[in-house]
Design a protein around this motif. Structure first.
Motif, mmCIF file in Angstrom:
data_model
loop_
_atom_site.group_PDB
_atom_site.id
_atom_site.type_symbol
_atom_site.label_atom_id
_atom_site.label_comp_id
_atom_site.label_asym_id
_atom_site.label_seq_id
_atom_site.Cartn_x
_atom_site.Cartn_y
_atom_site.Cartn_z
ATOM 1 N N ARG A 242 0.832 -1.210 0.000
ATOM 2 C CA ARG A 242 0.000 0.000 0.000
ATOM 3 C C ARG A 242 0.864 1.256 0.000
ATOM 4 O O ARG A 242 0.506 2.263 -0.623
ATOM 5 N N GLN A 243 1.988 1.202 0.677
ATOM 6 C CA GLN A 243 2.910 2.335 0.669
ATOM 7 C C GLN A 243 3.649 2.449 -0.671
ATOM 8 O O GLN A 243 3.864 3.543 -1.195
ATOM 9 N N MET A 244 4.026 1.297 -1.203
ATOM 10 C CA MET A 244 4.809 1.284 -2.449
ATOM 11 C C MET A 244 4.040 1.866 -3.638
ATOM 12 O O MET A 244 4.587 2.610 -4.442
ATOM 13 N N VAL A 245 2.764 1.508 -3.747
ATOM 14 C CA VAL A 245 2.003 2.003 -4.899
ATOM 15 C C VAL A 245 1.856 3.508 -4.853
ATOM 16 O O VAL A 245 1.774 4.173 -5.911
ATOM 17 N N LYS A 246 1.832 4.079 -3.658
ATOM 18 C CA LYS A 246 1.759 5.538 -3.546
ATOM 19 C C LYS A 246 3.038 6.181 -4.053
ATOM 20 O O LYS A 246 3.006 7.261 -4.647
ATOM 21 N N LEU A 247 4.165 5.534 -3.839
ATOM 22 C CA LEU A 247 5.442 6.110 -4.193
ATOM 23 C C LEU A 247 5.849 5.873 -5.645
ATOM 24 O O LEU A 247 6.455 6.748 -6.278
ATOM 25 N N TYR A 248 5.507 4.697 -6.172
ATOM 26 C CA TYR A 248 6.117 4.292 -7.439
ATOM 27 C C TYR A 248 5.149 4.235 -8.618
ATOM 28 O O TYR A 248 5.573 4.032 -9.761
ATOM 29 N N LEU A 249 3.842 4.410 -8.365
ATOM 30 C CA LEU A 249 2.863 4.382 -9.470
ATOM 31 C C LEU A 249 2.145 5.722 -9.578
ATOM 32 O O LEU A 249 2.054 6.468 -8.620
#
Length: 249
Positions: A242-249
């Motif tokens: 959930r954190q990653m998609v905010k940063l990388y997408l």
């Protein structure tokens, strides 16, 4: 089962009979416009799991703002990599799944969304699917994000078997990024790969860390720029994704 949807501008359920797979396939679409994102599920997971795990919620601001449109496809891993059929048939079934993506899902996305870009992403085995198809088809995809992925399914690891039981052929080779990437020498293909926006992210304690380090080193060796991030802890859970998609997408 499909749970209630987050408050988004648009949520759409799709289902059709796939000629490539000879079975019905399902999908959820979130949003109306923006960069289309093809999202693969984790190992043997379903098209609704990204919603159930609140990963779509984490992207809801960008979806509602029309920055991204997310297409969550289904998995057939239990019919391919995690089936009891002979290993040479497992990779052939995977190739039928890839045919479904390229000949049915991508045209569906292109018909719905005229944005020139197309991102592909996934978590865990979904990251394998995303990175594998993205690197093989750099003229179709423009952005690749692999989260917590394993990029050579023929390698035995603690708690993770060789998914082909020692079997190896050309089809297996050309569908394992850590196998085929080091061998890329064609300048046309290299130039196409160098246009991609590639992000690989993995946890420091994830058993797939060496696989990710190998892929990053191989991309560096052939001159393909990319972003490689190592997170603290294992980071192989929905709360991290959930954190990653905010940063990388």
């Amino acid at each position: 089962m499909i749970t209630s949807a987050p408050s988004l501008a648009k949520r759409e359920y799709q289902k059709w009979y796939s000629p490539a797979l000879k079975r019905d396939m399902e999908m959820l679409v979130f949003g109306k416009k923006g960069m289309p994102v093809l999202f693969f599920p984790t190992r043997s997971a379903r098209f609704y799991d990204m919603e159930n795990w609140k990963i779509i919620d984490a992207m809801s601001g960008k979806i509602a703002a029309g920055q991204v449109q997310v297409f969550c496809v289904d998995s057939i891993d239990k019919e391919s990599f995690y089936s009891d059929i002979p290993p040479q048939e497992r990779i052939l079934r995977h190739l039928e799944f890839e045919q479904y993506i390229l000949e049915e899902v991508v045209p569906f996305i292109r018909k719905r969304n005229k944005n020139e870009k197309l991102a592909v992403t996934g978590c865990s085995l979904g990251a394998f699917h995303a990175v594998n198809i993205g690197l093989k088809h750099p003229t179709i995809f423009s952005k690749i994000v692999g989260m917590s992925g394993r990029y050579d399914l023929t390698k035995s690891l603690p708690f993770f078997d060789d998914l082909f039981d020692g079997y190896f052929d050309e089809n297996v080779y050309f569908n394992m990024p850590n196998r085929f990437v080091p061998g890329i020498t064609d300048e046309v293909l290299l130039n196409q790969l160098r246009q991609l926006d590639i992000t690989i992210v993995i946890g420091r304690d994830d058993p797939f860390l060496p696989d990710n380090e190998q892929l990053s080193a191989s991309l560096n060796a052939i001159g393909v720029p990319h972003h490689f991030y190592i997170w603290n802890e294992e980071a192989h859970r929905p709360r991290y994704w959930r954190q990653m998609v905010k940063l990388y997408l």
